[in-house]
Design a protein around this motif. Structure first.
Motif, PDB file in Angstrom:
ATOM      1  N   ASN A 172       0.500   5.249   0.651  1.00  0.00           N
ATOM      2  CA  ASN A 172      -0.444   6.171   1.159  1.00  0.00           C
ATOM      3  C   ASN A 172      -1.938   5.592   1.176  1.00  0.00           C
ATOM      4  O   ASN A 172      -2.875   6.222   0.858  1.00  0.00           O
ATOM      5  CB  ASN A 172      -0.494   7.469   0.221  1.00  0.00           C
ATOM      6  CG  ASN A 172       0.795   8.240   0.301  1.00  0.00           C
ATOM      7  OD1 ASN A 172       1.397   8.011   1.266  1.00  0.00           O
ATOM      8  ND2 ASN A 172       1.097   8.606  -0.960  1.00  0.00           N
ATOM      9  N   GLY A 173      -2.012   4.274   1.782  1.00  0.00           N
ATOM     10  CA  GLY A 173      -3.319   3.551   1.812  1.00  0.00           C
ATOM     11  C   GLY A 173      -3.886   3.069   0.613  1.00  0.00           C
ATOM     12  O   GLY A 173      -5.047   2.358   0.722  1.00  0.00           O
ATOM     13  N   GLU A 174      -3.106   3.117  -0.256  1.00  0.00           N
ATOM     14  CA  GLU A 174      -3.947   2.748  -1.765  1.00  0.00           C
ATOM     15  C   GLU A 174      -2.978   1.566  -2.251  1.00  0.00           C
ATOM     16  O   GLU A 174      -1.710   1.567  -2.385  1.00  0.00           O
ATOM     17  CB  GLU A 174      -3.974   3.667  -2.736  1.00  0.00           C
ATOM     18  CG  GLU A 174      -5.011   4.984  -2.356  1.00  0.00           C
ATOM     19  CD  GLU A 174      -5.284   5.838  -3.500  1.00  0.00           C
ATOM     20  OE1 GLU A 174      -4.803   5.505  -4.449  1.00  0.00           O
ATOM     21  OE2 GLU A 174      -5.774   6.691  -3.451  1.00  0.00           O
ATOM     22  N   MET A 175      -3.807   0.416  -2.339  1.00  0.00           N
ATOM     23  CA  MET A 175      -2.734  -0.744  -3.124  1.00  0.00           C
ATOM     24  C   MET A 175      -2.218  -0.498  -4.534  1.00  0.00           C
ATOM     25  O   MET A 175      -2.918   0.195  -5.245  1.00  0.00           O
ATOM     26  CB  MET A 175      -3.885  -1.810  -3.403  1.00  0.00           C
ATOM     27  CG  MET A 175      -3.167  -3.337  -3.858  1.00  0.00           C
ATOM     28  SD  MET A 175      -4.508  -4.482  -4.297  1.00  0.00           S
ATOM     29  CE  MET A 175      -5.256  -4.671  -2.749  1.00  0.00           C
ATOM     30  N   GLN A 176      -0.962  -0.822  -4.401  1.00  0.00           N
ATOM     31  CA  GLN A 176      -0.105  -0.602  -5.730  1.00  0.00           C
ATOM     32  C   GLN A 176       0.293  -2.105  -6.198  1.00  0.00           C
ATOM     33  O   GLN A 176       0.761  -2.740  -5.420  1.00  0.00           O
ATOM     34  CB  GLN A 176       1.085   0.287  -5.343  1.00  0.00           C
ATOM     35  CG  GLN A 176       0.682   1.316  -4.987  1.00  0.00           C
ATOM     36  CD  GLN A 176      -0.079   2.361  -6.368  1.00  0.00           C
ATOM     37  OE1 GLN A 176       0.308   1.963  -7.235  1.00  0.00           O
ATOM     38  NE2 GLN A 176      -0.783   3.336  -5.649  1.00  0.00           N
ATOM     39  N   LEU A 231       0.959  -1.148   0.067  1.00  0.00           N
ATOM     40  CA  LEU A 231      -0.019   0.092  -0.068  1.00  0.00           C
ATOM     41  C   LEU A 231       0.695   1.284  -0.067  1.00  0.00           C
ATOM     42  O   LEU A 231       1.798   1.472   0.626  1.00  0.00           O
ATOM     43  CB  LEU A 231      -0.855   0.096   1.118  1.00  0.00           C
ATOM     44  CG  LEU A 231      -1.870  -1.115   1.566  1.00  0.00           C
ATOM     45  CD1 LEU A 231      -2.635  -0.942   2.966  1.00  0.00           C
ATOM     46  CD2 LEU A 231      -2.746  -1.215   0.109  1.00  0.00           C
TER      47      LEU A 231
END
Length: 309
Positions: free
Chosen positions: A44-48, A42
């Motif tokens: 900044n909290g978003e899945m990459q 993640l």
């Protein structure tokens, strides 16, 4: 386990993780790329899920390490013919009729079971819980040299050498028929057989580039002894290629002559010589091993004499 890191410079996600994670523990690049691909990272909290994602200064990177599956494979006390070993790898002269790793129909008695049965041995995890340490494979009835990695770094380096065609693998094979040429190259793509998914074949459909070089060692009345070295490592490559040029390997139960009375020993194909750069010591490793007695007996039966090739 979860770990949080803060990016300090502009960087690619995969490069950042390789540099940061390896400060504390050794992780292979392929393991890190799999972490990303499987959605365990993640930003900044978003899945990459893309390795080439660009990070900005102060980005918060969260790594969720998946729980490592414990292998259910059992070690077995099976004798192995080890021709080379150090703290990083070992090379084994695989016996006939030994499967390299467990699979459907072969839950035990494999090379992996034998390795796990050795005391105090570490094996790499790149191949997964079912294939610990296995860098490359040989068919069940193909004898000869196989490399096993004891740690992920060694495994990754050896895999890269194989991918870049820097591992020299030489085989000895006895084939049906009389090959007139002294040397030859079989350059033909290999893919799954259209009617039998357990077999391979030369085809232009859903196939991969494959190249086999060969040199005639001896000619007999009905067979030819050849030395071959491969530039690619496709499944059943040598067996498929010689079948394709109408000189199938003697005693091959799948690609051999229908009239060939195959026996338990299997195809007359032996991984005779191996040469590679040691991934840690950076020294050239050159190994070779004698043909199995059954193979030598068949050569003698054909009219050949025992000698070095």
């Amino acid at each position: 386990m979860t770990k949080i890191l803060i990016n300090e410079f502009k960087n690619r996600l995969d490069k950042f993780l390789v540099e940061e994670l390896n400060k504390d523990q050794e992780y292979s690049r392929s393991y890190i790329q799999k972490l990303i691909k499987d959605g365990n990272i993640l930003v900044n909290g978003e899945m990459q899920t893309k390795s080439n994602t660009n990070l900005q200064v102060s980005d918060k990177v969260e790594i969720n390490f998946p729980e490592i599956k414990k292998s259910e494979l059992k070690g077995e006390k099976i004798d192995l013919n080890i021709v080379y070993e150090d703290e990083h790898l070992l090379v084994i002269n695989k016996a006939n009729n030994m499967v390299v790793h467990p699979g459907a129909g072969n839950p035990d008695g494999t090379l992996v079971n034998a390795l796990l049965g050795r005391e105090e041995i570490n094996l790499s995890n790149i191949g997964g819980v079912e294939r610990p340490g296995i860098v490359h494979r040989l068919d069940k009835q193909t004898t000869g040299l196989v490399i096993v990695a004891k740690n992920d770094k060694t495994h990754q380096e050896l895999s890269n050498q194989l991918k870049d065609h820097k591992v020299y693998k030489e085989y000895i094979a006895l084939v049906w028929g009389n090959i007139e040429e002294e040397k030859g190259v079989i350059d033909a793509p290999i893919g799954r057989h259209q009617n039998d998914r357990k077999k391979m074949m030369v085809t232009n459909k859903n196939s991969k580039y494959a190249k086999t070089n060969f040199e005639v060692l001896e000619r007999f009345e009905n067979t030819t002894l050849v030395k071959c070295w491969i530039e690619t490592g496709r499944t059943h490559q040598i067996r498929v290629h010689f079948n394709f040029i109408k000189f199938p390997i003697v005693n091959d139960p799948i690609y051999g002559r229908l009239s060939d009375k195959t026996d338990e020993f299997g195809q007359m194909l032996h991984a005779y010589k191996l040469q590679f750069i040691h991934p840690i010591k950076k020294e050239m490793v050159k190994l070779k091993t004698e043909l199995p007695k059954e193979f030598l007996d068949r050569i003698k039966k054909e009219g050949g004499a025992k000698h070095e090739w």
